[in-house]
Scaffold this active site. Structure first.
Site, short mmCIF file in Angstrom:
data_model
loop_
_atom_site.label_atom_id
_atom_site.label_comp_id
_atom_site.label_asym_id
_atom_site.label_seq_id
_atom_site.Cartn_x
_atom_site.Cartn_y
_atom_site.Cartn_z
N LYS A 191 101.45 51.59 19.99
CA LYS A 191 102.05 51.00 21.20
C LYS A 191 100.91 50.81 22.19
CE LYS A 191 103.63 51.39 24.93
NZ LYS A 191 103.04 50.63 26.06
N GLU A 266 94.46 62.80 25.37
CA GLU A 266 93.21 62.54 26.09
C GLU A 266 93.60 61.94 27.44
OE1 GLU A 266 90.28 62.22 22.33
OE2 GLU A 266 90.67 60.40 23.50
N GLU A 397 92.14 61.14 40.62
CA GLU A 397 91.42 60.18 39.78
C GLU A 397 91.69 58.78 40.33
OE1 GLU A 397 92.94 59.36 35.81
OE2 GLU A 397 90.91 59.46 35.02
P1 NAD Z 1 99.24 55.51 31.41
O1 NAD Z 1 99.47 56.95 31.16
O2 NAD Z 1 99.94 54.87 32.54
O3 NAD Z 1 99.65 54.66 30.13
C1 NAD Z 1 99.07 54.89 28.86
C2 NAD Z 1 100.05 54.45 27.79
O4 NAD Z 1 101.20 55.29 27.83
C3 NAD Z 1 100.57 53.02 27.93
O5 NAD Z 1 100.61 52.43 26.66
C4 NAD Z 1 101.95 53.22 28.50
O6 NAD Z 1 102.83 52.18 28.19
C5 NAD Z 1 102.36 54.49 27.81
N1 NAD Z 1 103.45 55.25 28.46
C6 NAD Z 1 103.74 55.31 29.78
N2 NAD Z 1 104.82 56.10 29.97
C7 NAD Z 1 105.22 56.55 28.77
C8 NAD Z 1 106.26 57.39 28.31
N3 NAD Z 1 107.14 57.94 29.14
N4 NAD Z 1 106.35 57.65 26.99
C9 NAD Z 1 105.48 57.12 26.11
N5 NAD Z 1 104.48 56.29 26.48
C10 NAD Z 1 104.34 56.01 27.79
O7 NAD Z 1 97.67 55.34 31.51
P2 NAD Z 1 96.85 54.02 31.92
O8 NAD Z 1 97.02 53.81 33.38
O9 NAD Z 1 97.19 52.93 30.96
O10 NAD Z 1 95.35 54.47 31.58
C11 NAD Z 1 94.50 55.10 32.47
C12 NAD Z 1 94.48 56.61 32.24
O11 NAD Z 1 94.02 56.91 30.91
C13 NAD Z 1 93.52 57.35 33.16
O12 NAD Z 1 94.12 58.51 33.65
C14 NAD Z 1 92.36 57.70 32.26
O13 NAD Z 1 91.57 58.80 32.68
C15 NAD Z 1 93.06 57.96 30.97
N6 NAD Z 1 92.11 57.89 29.85
C16 NAD Z 1 91.69 59.06 29.26
C17 NAD Z 1 90.75 59.03 28.23
C18 NAD Z 1 90.25 60.30 27.60
O14 NAD Z 1 89.64 60.23 26.54
N7 NAD Z 1 90.48 61.47 28.18
C19 NAD Z 1 90.24 57.80 27.80
C20 NAD Z 1 90.69 56.63 28.42
C21 NAD Z 1 91.63 56.69 29.45
#
Ligand code: NAD
Length: 502
Positions: A191, A266, A397
């Site tokens: 997804k 992550e 962040e």
């Molecule tokens: P997000 O958490 O908003 O979304 C990530 C994914 O989760 C998307 O595909 C979204 O549709 C899905 N999602 C959202 N709500 C959900 C739910 N209730 N159930 C299942 N899936 C759901 O994150 P974002 O804004 O897309 O990405 C940025 C974040 O990702 C930042 O916090 C960043 O630090 C983190 N990140 C971490 C790493 C790491 O390796 N630690 C790497 C890259 C990004």
């Protein structure tokens, strides 16, 4: 024509098919619309114009994709690992063959600059090669013996898994999760993030053209609260590999509780770069700037807090501010661009809100601190000085090209500032005192630390965070530990007496 014009023309060519056909879901080897027929638009942060209509998958689509992944699992998990390896190497080669298309698509869909995205496909292919080469050994375990028993430990693929990815560098991150899952013998439902669905479509298409059997990798687009949620709740999905925000990780843990989902998270970071006065200042400044202003600062391992020893604080801040003001902000396909537009107007608004917060909290904006241009999500590389660690700009962040600089007196204070956040993903340390480096790295709350270096990823090393930054590790054998079950079988080595009861 300039190089930028050439690139825009080429990108238009790559985008044309998406504009015409949209981005469909990919289930059991077929491109399919959402069961509901619903779609949403993915827009380009360059000009906010729609790039494509995307299938808005929901529970029904996830159920179909999981059924396809479940049906494909027995054959894929029993495919000899040498054969799986061959197929995954072919996927790597096919990714490399379409490197420009992947890079240009990623730039237009996410706003990331070409100078970094040109390596997206190369790194994606490297992920496939690395885990493909380990596939033949993935099942291996240990033999442990006692005088009476011989124990043999081995690993087997856990089953169909869900992979949920964010919008920052989506192609590279997806391959990082999907390649080891496939190498381990799992089948996958992916997804992708709703803000950046395009390269996930390319990935599944490329993988199947290279020989990945139908149903082994399935892609369902849609929003987190419906498609994502259903994936995490589905009883036939054995594990969820998730990359995204910490609070989404908490939601996924709750959603997966009923089906006892194994999770790998992550999550976010607020990573310190700590500069002592004995460091090579020029290199430290370059590295600090690189780690926050590359990839638009939309990077989990970005060095978003600059902790500087008091005696060199002004000098380091002046130098970083100079670098920030020289950085080219512009069209992501311009080879000179360092900072492109942020992913989406919603995210841009979040980043801009921290400029107001910084002013209100009494920090100084030493560079940037404003939007650039009238169209697109462009934000100037920013440095906040005179900040303290309790300000929101030091705790939250921001996920943009925004750096918060805080002075410290000595080692103890550096350590306490560095650790005084909810996150613990990465830390960067600049000092030429070896004993101090050992003391600091022994005590920093971070899953990954780089001494006198920017982030240089080596795939055999563990990647992941502590505290609110995550659970579990990627890379090396750690990825296989997640996607596989470890089982032990015990045999008698010699006749032995079984206790008689009753
Ligand atoms: P997000 O958490 O908003 O979304 C990530 C994914 O989760 C998307 O595909 C979204 O549709 C899905 N999602 C959202 N709500 C959900 C739910 N209730 N159930 C299942 N899936 C759901 O994150 P974002 O804004 O897309 O990405 C940025 C974040 O990702 C930042 O916090 C960043 O630090 C983190 N990140 C971490 C790493 C790491 O390796 N630690 C790497 C890259 C990004």
């Amino acid at each position: 024509m300039s190089k930028l014009d050439d690139n825009i023309a080429a990108a238009r060519g790559y985008m044309a098919r998406f504009a015409a056909d949209g981005v469909m879901n990919h289930i059991g080897g077929e491109n399919v619309p959402a069961a509901s027929g619903e779609t949403f638009h993915t827009i380009s942060p360059v000009d906010l114009k729609p790039l494509a209509k995307v299938a808005r998958g929901g529970a029904e689509d996830i159920d179909r994709a999981v059924a396809a992944a479940k049906a494909a699992f027995p054959a894929w998990s029993r495919t000899p690992s040498a054969e799986r390896r061959k197929i995954l190497i072919k996927v790597a080669e096919a990714i490399e063959a379409r490197a420009e298309e992947i890079a240009f698509t990623e730039c237009m869909d996410t706003g990331q600059a070409l100078r970094f995205m040109s390596k997206a496909a190369i790194r994606g292919a490297a992920n496939f090669r690395f885990f493909a080469d380990q596939a033949p050994y993935a099942e291996d375990g240990a033999v442990t013996r006692t005088p009476t028993q011989m124990n043999t430990t081995s690993k087997r693929p856990i089953g169909p898994v869900g992979v949920i990815t964010p919008w920052n560098t989506p192609f590279m991150l997806s391959t990082w999760k999907i390649a080891p899952a496939l190498a381990a013998g799992c089948t996958v439902v992916h997804k992708p993030a709703e803000f950046s669905p395009m390269t996930a479509k390319l990935l599944v298409e490329i993988a199947e053209e290279a020989g990945l059997p139908k149903g082994v990798l399935n892609t369902v687009n849609g929003f987190g609260e419906d498609a994502g949620k259903r994936l995490t709740e589905h009883p036939d999905i054995k594990a969820i590999a998730f990359v995204g925000e910490s609070r989404t990780g908490s939601m996924i843990m709750r959603q997966g509780a009923e089906t006892l989902k194994r999770v790998h998270f992550e999550l976010g970071g607020k990573n310190p770069v700590i500069v002592f006065d004995d460091a090579d200042l020029e290199q430290a400044v370059d590295a600090a700037a690189f780690m926050i202003y590359s990839l638009n600062g939309e990077r989990c391992t970005s060095s978003s807090r600059l902790l500087v020893q008091a005696g060199i604080y002004d000098e380091v801040c002046t130098r970083v501010a100079e670098v920030a003001s020289r950085i080219k902000v512009g069209h992501p396909l311009d080879p000179e661009t360092v900072v492109g537009p942020l992913i989406h107007p919603e995210h841009e608004a979040k980043v801009l809100s921290y400029f107001e917060a910084a002013r209100n909290e009494g920090a100084t904006i030493a560079a940037g601190g404003k939007k650039v241009g009238d169209t697109g999500c462009y934000v100037a590389p920013t440095l906040f000085t005179n900040a303290t660690n309790d300000m929101t700009i030091a705790q939250e962040e921001i996920f943009g090209p925004v750096l918060t600089a805080i002075p410290f007196k000595d080692e103890d204070e550096a350590l306490s500032l560095a650790n005084d956040v909810q996150y613990g993903l990465a830390a960067y340390l600049w000092t030429n005192d070896l004993n101090r480096a050992i003391r600091m790295t022994d005590n920093l709350d971070a899953g990954m630390m780089w001494v006198n270096s920017e982030n240089i990823r080596h795939l055999p090393t563990p990647f992941g965070g502590v505290k609110a930054s995550g659970i579990g590790r990627d890379g090396g054998d750690w990825s296989f530990d997640f996607y596989m079950e470890t089982v032990n079988v015990s045999f008698p080595r010699a006749p032995h007496k079984t206790p008689k009861l009753g």
